[in-house]
Design an enzyme around this catalytic site. Structure first.
Site, mmCIF file in Angstrom:
data_model
loop_
_atom_site.group_PDB
_atom_site.id
_atom_site.type_symbol
_atom_site.label_atom_id
_atom_site.label_comp_id
_atom_site.label_asym_id
_atom_site.label_seq_id
_atom_site.Cartn_x
_atom_site.Cartn_y
_atom_site.Cartn_z
ATOM 1 N N ASN A 110 59.327 -5.304 0.307
ATOM 2 C CA ASN A 110 60.753 -5.347 0.646
ATOM 3 C C ASN A 110 61.325 -3.959 0.930
ATOM 4 O O ASN A 110 62.056 -3.770 1.911
ATOM 5 C CB ASN A 110 61.540 -6.031 -0.475
ATOM 6 C CG ASN A 110 61.164 -7.491 -0.607
ATOM 7 O OD1 ASN A 110 60.474 -8.032 0.260
ATOM 8 N ND2 ASN A 110 61.593 -8.133 -1.682
ATOM 9 N N THR A 156 92.579 0.117 41.186
ATOM 10 C CA THR A 156 92.875 -0.806 40.091
ATOM 11 C C THR A 156 92.741 -2.192 40.720
ATOM 12 O O THR A 156 93.058 -2.352 41.911
ATOM 13 C CB THR A 156 94.301 -0.623 39.517
ATOM 14 O OG1 THR A 156 95.235 -0.841 40.573
ATOM 15 C CG2 THR A 156 94.505 0.770 38.934
ATOM 16 N N HIS A 157 92.251 -3.149 39.977
ATOM 17 C CA HIS A 157 91.985 -4.499 40.520
ATOM 18 C C HIS A 157 91.031 -4.457 41.717
ATOM 19 O O HIS A 157 91.066 -5.343 42.570
ATOM 20 C CB HIS A 157 93.273 -5.212 40.949
ATOM 21 C CG HIS A 157 94.393 -5.106 39.978
ATOM 22 N ND1 HIS A 157 94.617 -6.039 38.981
ATOM 23 C CD2 HIS A 157 95.343 -4.157 39.820
ATOM 24 C CE1 HIS A 157 95.673 -5.679 38.263
ATOM 25 N NE2 HIS A 157 96.137 -4.540 38.750
ATOM 26 N N SER A 207 63.587 -5.410 51.895
ATOM 27 C CA SER A 207 63.495 -6.861 51.969
ATOM 28 C C SER A 207 62.276 -7.210 52.809
ATOM 29 O O SER A 207 61.964 -6.527 53.776
ATOM 30 C CB SER A 207 64.756 -7.425 52.624
ATOM 31 O OG SER A 207 64.473 -8.684 53.200
ATOM 32 N N LYS A 240 67.227 -3.741 55.468
ATOM 33 C CA LYS A 240 67.793 -3.733 54.118
ATOM 34 C C LYS A 240 67.244 -2.627 53.227
ATOM 35 O O LYS A 240 66.081 -2.281 53.261
ATOM 36 C CB LYS A 240 67.501 -5.070 53.439
ATOM 37 C CG LYS A 240 68.211 -6.229 54.094
ATOM 38 C CD LYS A 240 69.542 -6.486 53.485
ATOM 39 C CE LYS A 240 69.366 -7.360 52.264
ATOM 40 N NZ LYS A 240 70.632 -7.679 51.655
ATOM 41 N N ASN A 262 67.945 -2.232 49.213
ATOM 42 C CA ASN A 262 68.684 -2.901 48.135
ATOM 43 C C ASN A 262 68.763 -2.061 46.856
ATOM 44 O O ASN A 262 67.800 -1.395 46.494
ATOM 45 C CB ASN A 262 68.017 -4.242 47.809
ATOM 46 C CG ASN A 262 68.081 -5.200 48.978
ATOM 47 O OD1 ASN A 262 69.047 -5.202 49.729
ATOM 48 N ND2 ASN A 262 67.031 -5.997 49.151
ATOM 49 N N GLU A 292 71.143 -3.428 40.003
ATOM 50 C CA GLU A 292 71.313 -4.856 39.678
ATOM 51 C C GLU A 292 70.563 -5.220 38.399
ATOM 52 O O GLU A 292 71.053 -5.989 37.568
ATOM 53 C CB GLU A 292 70.803 -5.720 40.838
ATOM 54 C CG GLU A 292 71.627 -5.570 42.102
ATOM 55 C CD GLU A 292 70.909 -6.193 43.294
ATOM 56 O OE1 GLU A 292 71.272 -7.309 43.655
ATOM 57 O OE2 GLU A 292 69.981 -5.566 43.845
ATOM 58 N N LYS A 330 63.555 -7.995 13.713
ATOM 59 C CA LYS A 330 62.914 -6.919 14.468
ATOM 60 C C LYS A 330 62.768 -7.146 15.963
ATOM 61 O O LYS A 330 63.106 -6.260 16.759
ATOM 62 C CB LYS A 330 61.525 -6.631 13.882
ATOM 63 C CG LYS A 330 61.579 -6.061 12.485
ATOM 64 C CD LYS A 330 60.187 -5.983 11.883
ATOM 65 C CE LYS A 330 60.173 -6.200 10.399
ATOM 66 N NZ LYS A 330 60.847 -7.415 9.908
HETATM 67 N N1 ARG Z 1 56.933 -9.115 7.099
HETATM 68 C C1 ARG Z 1 58.028 -9.083 6.188
HETATM 69 C C2 ARG Z 1 59.322 -8.791 6.962
HETATM 70 O O1 ARG Z 1 59.249 -8.366 8.047
HETATM 71 C C3 ARG Z 1 57.815 -8.046 5.136
HETATM 72 C C4 ARG Z 1 58.548 -8.278 3.880
HETATM 73 C C5 ARG Z 1 57.983 -9.418 3.138
HETATM 74 N N2 ARG Z 1 58.590 -9.531 1.864
HETATM 75 C C6 ARG Z 1 58.531 -10.671 1.146
HETATM 76 N N3 ARG Z 1 59.147 -10.681 0.025
HETATM 77 N N4 ARG Z 1 57.941 -11.733 1.637
HETATM 78 O O2 ARG Z 1 60.402 -9.018 6.469
#
Ligand code: ARG
Length: 463
Positions: free
Chosen positions: A115, A160-161, A282, A288, A290, A295, A330
């Protein structure tokens, strides 16, 4: 029933291994392997601290250190075999360490938990991205300042606009983005200061009974101090949210200039010519060219906003401290960071390479009765007319010019007199676009003198 299939890291109380579907939903190694370098840096700092505090022998610590370096080089060279059964980067690294050095590997996890480990790794990763964003934005700002310098006194329509409003200078328009990206820069810098506290040593959630030295690991990892509350340290992800919020605002700014480039590079505007290096052709229409990069920036920005919302949704309502939901923190951040860096680099390339078309800008600057406000201001100054009346008189002159199919400077004095008898020849002095911009000398205004001051101030700031 055999215990062989149970997890070697936490399977002590388990009689059987997980179902394949359980393994699939539980594993994060597919994406968190991007934090391998951070994970190993955190483990090295932790091992060195365990030795210093006498929790680990120097011999074990040295074996761990060398083993971790080997693991890192295997990962960097692509020879490391990641295993889904080992769930995540933390357990993949530790298991490989055990293959390499045997028993001491099992002592590395003393006084820490996945953790605090994951919170530390992720923070280090996000911090690197903040640094990358800062240098990307600085480079982009330099590109805008260079454009501003080239055309500090070139005139163009201010809108503006998206309707012609008043003439402004090209330099002023470029410097407007410098201010916006300058604030983005300071947002990332602020976030970096706030996030720079180490979660390591918070352990699972409550701290540890081992005599660890959190200040030592914090310093080794470049943190300013250890996070003060172990529950908070493992539970919060606001550092990632701040990154995504700053990224979203910056991305929004990128999308606005991207949109302007799309409009400005069109045949109807011709305000800028984008370089071949940042345009595409294109396959069917040979004429063209582009503005694809612009974009794509405009579109990719949505992913960054999406990531911000997604992480807020993951974190919303979670009770303290760690919940597995947080493993979903993540991927979106990785994606947002990748796309932000790419968008910043592409925008820098486009801005650096683009050519502003001075003549098109100037021709457009005078169209659309852009100096009508200058005319109204002249009526106020020269004839002491209340601004509201001057506004009305000017409106009638605009209507007259429109009906004659000409611009304001093309009206004759007789035309002017047909609307208001007291107007004199002097009025023509304010109807030109160059006079218009030069007169806007108020602080922050579009006059070339002011714009050059802004440019100089930024050049000094950027060093
Ligand atoms: N892979 C887990 C994560 O990204 C790691 C932490 C896991 N901790 C646990 N108490 N299961 O959160």
């Amino acid at each position: 029933m055999t215990k062989d299939t149970s997890n070697q890291m936490w399977g002590g109380r388990f009689a059987a291994g997980p179902d394949a579907i359980m393994e699939a939903i539980n594993a994060s190694i597919g994406f968190d392997q991007r934090m391998a370098a951070q994970d190993i840096a955190g483990s090295r700092a932790h091992a060195a601290m365990l030795a210093k505090t006498g929790i680990l022998t120097d011999t074990d610590a040295e074996a761990i250190r060398e083993g971790l370096l080997t693991v890192l080089s295997e990962i960097e060279s692509g020879t490391f075999e990641f295993s889904t059964a080992l769930e995540d980067i933390h357990m993949n690294v530790e298991a490989r360490l055990k293959d390499l050095i045997g028993e001491p590997a099992g002592r590395l996890h003393t006084g820490r938990s996945r953790n605090d480990q994951v919170a530390t790794d992720f923070k280090l990763w996000v911090r690197d991205q903040i640094d990358a964003a800062i240098s990307g934005i600085e480079a982009l700002i330099r590109a805008f300042v260079a454009q501003a310098e080239v055309g500090a006194d070139w005139v163009m329509p201010g809108f503006t606009h998206l309707q012609t409003a008043q003439p402004v200078t090209w330099g002023h328009h470029m410097m407007a983005y410098v201010e916006m990206f300058g604030r983005d820069l300071s947002r990332f810098k602020d976030a970096r200061v706030r996030m720079n506290e180490s979660p390591l040593g918070a352990a699972a959630l409550a701290g540890t009974s081992f005599p660890i030295d959190r200040a030592m690991t914090a310093e080794a990892l470049g943190f300013d101090r250890p996070a003060a509350n172990s529950l908070d340290a493992v539970a919060d992800r606001d550092f990632a949210l701040e990154f995504l919020s700053a990224a979203s605002i910056c991305a929004m700014h990128l999308s606005r200039f991207a949109e302007e480039l799309v409009i400005w590079s069109s045949a109807q505007f011709r305000f800028v010519t984008l370089s071949d290096r940042f345009s595409t052709g294109s396959s069917i229409m040979p004429q063209k060219k582009n503005p694809d990069a612009a974009e794509l920036i405009r579109a990719k920005i949505g992913r960054i906003f999406g990531a911000n919302t997604a992480l807020l949704m993951v974190m919303k309502g979670l009770p303290l401290t760690y919940s597995k939901d947080m493993q979903e923190d993540k991927e979106q951040v990785f994606d947002a960071a990748d796309n932000l860096m790419l968008a910043l680099a592409a925008m820098e390339g486009m801005v650096k390479d683009m050519t502003a078309n001075r003549d098109s800008l100037e021709a457009a600057a005078g169209s659309g009765f852009s100096t009508a406000t200058d005319l109204a201001d002249w009526l106020v100054r020269a004839l002491n007319m209340p601004f509201r009346d001057a506004h009305h008189v000017t409106g009638s002159l605009v209507a007259l010019a429109e009906s004659k199919g000409c611009d304001l400077p093309d009206l004759t004095l007789e035309d002017m007199h047909s609307v208001h008898a007291a107007i004199t020849e002097d009025v023509f002095g304010v109807l030109g676009v160059h006079n218009s911009v030069s007169s806007r000398m108020s602080y922050g205004g579009t006059a070339p003198t002011r714009v050059r001051e802004q440019i100089a101030a930024w050049q000094a700031k950027l060093g």
